[in-house]
Design a protein around this motif. Structure first.
Motif, PDB file in Angstrom:
ATOM      1  N   THR A  32       0.675  -0.974  -0.120  1.00 49.80           N
ATOM      2  CA  THR A  32       0.582   0.045  -0.010  1.00 49.80           C
ATOM      3  C   THR A  32       0.681   1.246   0.547  1.00 49.80           C
ATOM      4  N   VAL A  33       2.100   1.437  -0.353  1.00 50.94           N
ATOM      5  CA  VAL A  33       3.418   2.290  -0.196  1.00 50.94           C
ATOM      6  C   VAL A  33       2.600   3.368  -1.256  1.00 50.94           C
ATOM      7  N   ARG A  34       2.230   2.910  -2.167  1.00 41.23           N
ATOM      8  CA  ARG A  34       1.272   4.219  -3.363  1.00 41.23           C
ATOM      9  C   ARG A  34       0.448   3.649  -3.512  1.00 41.23           C
ATOM     10  N   GLU A  35      -1.175   4.678  -3.642  1.00 44.23           N
ATOM     11  CA  GLU A  35      -2.454   4.528  -4.438  1.00 44.23           C
ATOM     12  C   GLU A  35      -2.367   3.601  -5.281  1.00 44.23           C
TER      13      GLU A  35
ATOM     14  N   SER B 147       6.757  11.684   6.095  1.00 44.38           N
ATOM     15  CA  SER B 147       5.538  12.338   6.518  1.00 44.38           C
ATOM     16  C   SER B 147       4.630  12.065   5.754  1.00 44.38           C
ATOM     17  N   TYR B 148       5.692  11.068   4.211  1.00 42.59           N
ATOM     18  CA  TYR B 148       4.669  10.736   3.360  1.00 42.59           C
ATOM     19  C   TYR B 148       4.551   9.251   3.314  1.00 42.59           C
ATOM     20  N   CYS B 149       4.509   8.643   3.839  1.00 38.39           N
ATOM     21  CA  CYS B 149       5.026   7.279   3.451  1.00 38.39           C
ATOM     22  C   CYS B 149       4.158   6.296   5.087  1.00 38.39           C
ATOM     23  N   ILE B 150       3.707   5.277   4.208  1.00 38.58           N
ATOM     24  CA  ILE B 150       2.661   4.875   5.448  1.00 38.58           C
ATOM     25  C   ILE B 150       2.570   3.874   6.132  1.00 38.58           C
TER      26      ILE B 150
ATOM     27  N   LEU C  34      20.836   4.084  -1.199  1.00 35.68           N
ATOM     28  CA  LEU C  34      20.609   5.007  -0.020  1.00 35.68           C
ATOM     29  C   LEU C  34      19.439   6.034  -0.898  1.00 35.68           C
ATOM     30  N   PRO C  35      18.281   6.064   0.189  1.00 35.54           N
ATOM     31  CA  PRO C  35      16.632   6.618  -0.615  1.00 35.54           C
ATOM     32  C   PRO C  35      17.838   7.996  -0.409  1.00 35.54           C
ATOM     33  N   LEU C  36      16.967   9.035  -1.384  1.00 40.06           N
ATOM     34  CA  LEU C  36      17.097  10.596  -1.279  1.00 40.06           C
ATOM     35  C   LEU C  36      16.339  11.238  -1.161  1.00 40.06           C
ATOM     36  N   GLN C  37      15.529  11.082  -2.036  1.00 36.82           N
ATOM     37  CA  GLN C  37      13.730  11.312  -1.391  1.00 36.82           C
ATOM     38  C   GLN C  37      13.920  12.488  -2.575  1.00 36.82           C
ATOM     39  N   SER C  38      14.327  13.526  -2.068  1.00 36.53           N
ATOM     40  CA  SER C  38      14.205  14.494  -2.357  1.00 36.53           C
ATOM     41  C   SER C  38      15.845  15.385  -2.347  1.00 36.53           C
TER      42      SER C  38
ATOM     43  N   THR D 188      18.718   4.652  -5.655  1.00 34.37           N
ATOM     44  CA  THR D 188      18.196   5.745  -4.571  1.00 34.37           C
ATOM     45  C   THR D 188      16.921   5.045  -4.521  1.00 34.37           C
ATOM     46  N   ASP D 189      16.315   6.187  -4.063  1.00 40.25           N
ATOM     47  CA  ASP D 189      14.551   6.150  -4.382  1.00 40.25           C
ATOM     48  C   ASP D 189      14.300   7.517  -4.741  1.00 40.25           C
ATOM     49  N   ILE D 190      13.594   8.423  -5.629  1.00 42.13           N
ATOM     50  CA  ILE D 190      13.211   9.370  -5.092  1.00 42.13           C
ATOM     51  C   ILE D 190      11.708   9.645  -5.929  1.00 42.13           C
ATOM     52  N   ILE D 191      11.214  11.141  -4.325  1.00 40.60           N
ATOM     53  CA  ILE D 191       9.888  11.346  -4.718  1.00 40.60           C
ATOM     54  C   ILE D 191       9.621  12.130  -5.339  1.00 40.60           C
ATOM     55  N   VAL D 192       8.690  12.547  -6.809  1.00 47.93           N
ATOM     56  CA  VAL D 192       8.209  13.962  -7.036  1.00 47.93           C
ATOM     57  C   VAL D 192       7.130  13.659  -6.890  1.00 47.93           C
TER      58      VAL D 192
ATOM     59  N   THR E 227      12.202   5.694  -8.843  1.00 48.73           N
ATOM     60  CA  THR E 227      11.529   7.310  -9.057  1.00 48.73           C
ATOM     61  C   THR E 227       9.858   6.785  -8.711  1.00 48.73           C
ATOM     62  N   PHE E 228       9.448   8.148  -8.244  1.00 49.27           N
ATOM     63  CA  PHE E 228       8.036   7.893  -7.712  1.00 49.27           C
ATOM     64  C   PHE E 228       7.108   9.479  -7.727  1.00 49.27           C
ATOM     65  N   ILE E 229       5.740   9.187  -8.007  1.00 45.72           N
ATOM     66  CA  ILE E 229       5.077  10.435  -8.046  1.00 45.72           C
ATOM     67  C   ILE E 229       4.621   9.813  -6.868  1.00 45.72           C
ATOM     68  N   TYR E 230       4.689  11.580  -5.801  1.00 44.79           N
ATOM     69  CA  TYR E 230       3.936  11.283  -5.532  1.00 44.79           C
ATOM     70  C   TYR E 230       2.631  10.923  -4.466  1.00 44.79           C
ATOM     71  N   SER E 231       2.508   9.753  -3.924  1.00 47.11           N
ATOM     72  CA  SER E 231       0.962   9.527  -4.170  1.00 47.11           C
ATOM     73  C   SER E 231       0.361   9.777  -2.472  1.00 47.11           C
ATOM     74  N   LYS E 232      -0.551  10.513  -2.427  1.00 48.42           N
ATOM     75  CA  LYS E 232      -1.474  11.095  -1.260  1.00 48.42           C
ATOM     76  C   LYS E 232      -1.734  10.118  -0.265  1.00 48.42           C
ATOM     77  N   ARG E 233      -0.905   9.247   0.837  1.00 48.49           N
ATOM     78  CA  ARG E 233      -1.543   7.921   1.948  1.00 48.49           C
ATOM     79  C   ARG E 233      -2.162   8.675   2.901  1.00 48.49           C
ATOM     80  N   THR E 234      -3.315   8.570   2.761  1.00 47.00           N
ATOM     81  CA  THR E 234      -3.975   8.971   3.826  1.00 47.00           C
ATOM     82  C   THR E 234      -4.052   8.606   5.937  1.00 47.00           C
TER      83      THR E 234
HETATM   84  N1  5AD Z   1       4.614   8.049  -3.086  1.00 43.88           N
HETATM   85  C1  5AD Z   1       5.703   8.415  -3.331  1.00 43.88           C
HETATM   86  N2  5AD Z   1       6.849   7.524  -3.041  1.00 43.88           N
HETATM   87  C2  5AD Z   1       6.450   6.644  -2.170  1.00 43.88           C
HETATM   88  N3  5AD Z   1       7.733   6.200  -1.096  1.00 43.88           N
HETATM   89  C3  5AD Z   1       6.974   5.824  -0.137  1.00 43.88           C
HETATM   90  N4  5AD Z   1       6.187   6.421   0.357  1.00 43.88           N
HETATM   91  C4  5AD Z   1       5.611   7.437  -1.090  1.00 43.88           C
HETATM   92  C5  5AD Z   1       4.196   8.396  -1.637  1.00 43.88           C
HETATM   93  N5  5AD Z   1       3.534   8.082  -0.222  1.00 43.88           N
HETATM   94  C6  5AD Z   1       8.686   5.207  -1.322  1.00 43.88           C
HETATM   95  C7  5AD Z   1      10.113   5.917  -1.513  1.00 43.88           C
HETATM   96  C8  5AD Z   1       9.698   4.909  -0.996  1.00 43.88           C
HETATM   97  C9  5AD Z   1      10.093   3.791  -1.179  1.00 43.88           C
HETATM   98  C10 5AD Z   1       9.991   2.674  -1.081  1.00 43.88           C
HETATM   99  O1  5AD Z   1       8.969   4.310  -1.539  1.00 43.88           O
HETATM  100  O2  5AD Z   1      10.823   6.616  -2.445  1.00 43.88           O
HETATM  101  O3  5AD Z   1      11.707   4.554  -0.166  1.00 43.88           O
END
Ligand code: 5AD
Ligand code: SF4
Length: 492
Positions: free
Chosen positions: A101-104, A215-218, A315-319, A355-359, A386-393
C-alpha cells in the motif's frame, strides 16, 4: 532450537506428525501452528478426495522484498498443508494476494485483480480467496472489501502472518469472511515452514517495522514499530541456509541502519554485519534498505573491509531540496547526503549507488526540483527508482497544502527519468570489457540458451549457458553494455 525449516524437511514432518496427536491446540507458538497445519492437512486431504485431484494454490506478491520474504512463508504453509502449486490463477482452489500500500496504484492493482478473480470463483465456487499484507492494515480497505468484494474469504495483516495455518482452518470451518487484523505486535514467531524461491540465495529478515515516520510514508502505520531479531537467531538462520546451499543472502529491514537499538543487549548493524561476514561458505551479502541519517562510519569501515559485502548500496534520497527533506522528516540535508556519498566512495571506490526519489511532494517548487536534479547529476547514481508522490491517507503529508498539479509533476518526472537513465547508462558503460564475478540466477526468460545473473554491484548480466550454471559464481567478461544490463561470456 530448530532452524528455519524448509517445507519438505523431515523435521517439519516430525513436528506435524507429533502435533496431529494433540486433542487441543497448544497456547504457545509455533507449536500451535503445527497443530493447525496437521488439522488443515486432514481437511485438504478430504477435499482432494472429493475433487478426485490434488488441490492447487496460487500466490501473488505485490511490493517490496519484505513482502517477497513473507510470501515464501505463505507458500511454505500452503505446501505443508497439502496444496500443490497451480501455474495459473484460474486453476487454483486457493488464491492469496500479499498486498502493498506504499502508493495508491499498488492498491488499485489489487482491486482490479479481485474483479477478475470473481469471474473464476463463479466457475469454481470452492475457490478460496485470501488477502494479506500492508494494504489490509488499513481500516478503510477492509471496510471496502467487506462491502464491495464479499466473495473474499480471508483477510489478515502483516503482524499475524505466522497464524496462516490457523486462519486456513478457520476459513474452512466458519461461514462468511474471516478477518483477523492486529494493530501491532512485539511477537517474532520463528521456525515455521518456508518455501525458498531460490536454492542459492535467500532474504533474511533482521528487523520488522519502522520508527521514522517520513511524512509521506504509510509504512510505519501498516508495519508497526521497529523490532529487531536477536543476532543469534539471525546468524543461526544464515548458517542453516548456507548448510542448505545458499551462497548469497540479503538482509532485510525497512531501515537496517537502526538495527539492534531496541534489543535487550543492543548491537549495531555494523557489528551484526561483521559477524555475518565471518560465516564460512557464505559468498555474498546484501542489505536493504539504508537510511542516510543512520549510516555510520563504522558501517562504511565494515563494508570496505570485506569483499563478501556486495559493492552496492541503496541509499534513498527522496529529494535533493533541504527544505523539502525537512518537510519530509528525513533528518538530513542535501549537503549531508552529498558528504555521505563522498565518504562512502572514498572508502569503497567501486561501489554502485542506487536511490529512491519522490517527485511532486506537497509544496515542491521548480527550485526544489532543480536541487534534486543537481544531486542526481552530482552523485551519478547507478540506478534510481523514481516515484510520483502518492497521497496516503493518515500520513502528515496528506493534509499539507500546496499539492502539486498533476501536469507539473508529470513533466518533472519525465525530466528526472531522462537524466537518471542517461547517467545510469554512462556509468554502466564504464565496466564494459572488464571481467567480474557473476552469480548465475536463472535461465534467461527470452532466450533459453542464455542464463541471467548479477554482478556484485547488482547489475544484470546475460551470458550463454544452461541450467547447470545456476547458483554458481563465475568470472565473466562484460562484452557489451546495453544501457542497464550486459551481455557477457565466461572468462577462461
Ligand atoms: N508516494 C510516493 N512514493 C513513496 N514512497 C514511499 N511512500 C511514498 C508515497 N507516499 C517511496 C519512497 C520509498 C520507496 C520504497 O517508496 O521513495 O523509499
Ligand atoms: Fe517509510 Fe521513511 Fe520508514 Fe522508509 S524510513 S519505510 S520511507 S517511514
Amino acid at each position: 532450537m530448530q532452524k528455519e525449516l524448509d517445507y519438505t524437511s523431515p523435521d517439519i514432518e516430525m513436528r506435524i506428525l507429533e502435533a496431529s496427536h494433540l486433542e487441543v491446540p497448544p497456547a504457545d507458538e509455533p507449536d500451535r501452528q503445527y497443530y493447525y497445519i496437521a488439522k488443515a492437512r486432514e481437511i485438504i486431504k478430504e477435499k482432494a478426495k472429493e475433487a478426485g485431484r490434488p488441490l492447487l494454490f496460487y500466490s501473488k506478491c505485490f511490493g517490496c522484498q519484505m513482502n517477497a520474504k513473507d510470501s515464501e512463508k505463505l507458500s511454505g504453509i500452503l505446501h505443508a498443508v497439502g496444496y500443490a502449486e497451480a501455474g495459473r490463477e484460474e486453476d487454483a482452489d486457493f488464491v492469496i494476494y500479499n498486498t502493498c500500500t506504499v502508493r495508491e496504484n499498488a492498491n488499485n492493482k489489487v482491486y482490479g485483480r479481485l474483479g477478475y478473480l470473481n469471474g473464476f470463483k463463479q466457475k469454481n465456487p470452492n475457490m478460496i480467496i485470501a488477502l494479506c499484507g500492508c494494504m489490509m492494515q488499513e481500516e478503510k480497505v477492509v471496510a471496502k472489501i467487506r462491502q464491495s468484494y464479499r466473495f473474499v474469504d480471508l483477510i489478515f495483516g502483516t503482524h499475524n502472518i505466522f497464524k496462516f495455518a490457523e486462519l486456513i482452518v478457520k476459513t474452512f470451518e466458519q461461514q462468511g469472511m474471516v478477518v483477523d487484523i492486529w494493530e501491532g505486535t512485539s511477537q517474532v514467531v520463528e521456525h515455521l515452514p518456508i518455501e525458498r524461491k531460490y536454492r542459492f540465495k535467500s532474504g533474511v529478515n533482521i528487523m520488522f517495522g519502522c520508527n521514522n515516520f517520513c511524512s509521506y510514508c504509510i509504512v510505519p502505520y501498516v508495519r508497526g514499530r521497529e523490532r529487531s531479531r536477536e543476532p543469534e537467531e539471525i546468524i543461526r538462520e544464515i548458517k542453516d541456509c548456507v548448510a542448505d546451499g545458499v551462497i548469497e543472502i540479503m538482509l532485510l529491514g525497512q531501515n537496517v541502519n537502526s538495527y539492534g537499538k531496541t534489543l535487550e543487549h543492543p548491537i549495531t548493524f555494523a557489528q551484526l554485519l561483521k559477524q555475518i561476514t565471518q560465516i564460512e561458505g557464505l559468498e555474498r551479502i546484501r542489505f536493504m534498505t539504508s537510511h542516510p541519517k543512520d549510516l555510520s562510519d563504522e558501517l562504511i569501515a565494515v563494508m570496505a573491509g570485506s569483499e563478501k559485502i556486495c559493492r552496492h548500496l541503496h541509499l534513498p534520497l527522496q529529494s535533493g531540496s533541504s527544505r523539502l527533506l525537512k518537510q519530509m522528516n528525513r533528518h538530513y540535508t542535501k549537503e549531508q547526503y552529498l558528504e555521505l556519498v563522498d565518504k562512502i566512495r572514498a572508502a569503497v571506490p567501486d561501489i554502485a549507488l542506487t536511490t529512491d526519489i519522490i517527485v511532486g511532494f506537497p509544496g515542491e517548487t521548480e527550485e526544489d526540483f532543480e536541487e534534486t536534479m543537481d544531486v542526481v547529476r552530482r552523485v551519478g547514481f547507478d540506478s534510481a527508482f523514481t516515484f510520483i508522490y502518492s497521497k496516503r491517507t493518515g500520513t502528515p503529508a496528506a493534509s499539507m497544502e500546496d499539492q502539486v498539479p498533476e501536469d507539473v509533476i508529470r513533466q518533472r518526472f519525465d525530466r528526472l527519468l531522462k537524466a537518471v537513465q542517461e547517467i545510469a547508462s554512462q556509468k554502466a558503460e564504464l565496466l564494459t570489457g572488464e571481467v567480474q564475478d557473476v552469480l548465475v540466477e536463472t535461465i534467461n526468460h527470452q532466450d533459453k540458451e542464455y542464463v541471467t545473473g548479477r554482478l556484485s554491484n547488482n547489475s544484470v548480466v546475460h551470458l550463454k549457458g544452461d541450467e547447470s550454471l545456476i547458483g554458481r559464481i563465475l568470472p565473466v567478461r562484460l562484452d557489451e553494455c546495453r544501457g542497464f544490463y550486459y551481455y557477457g561470456s565466461v572468462a577462461e
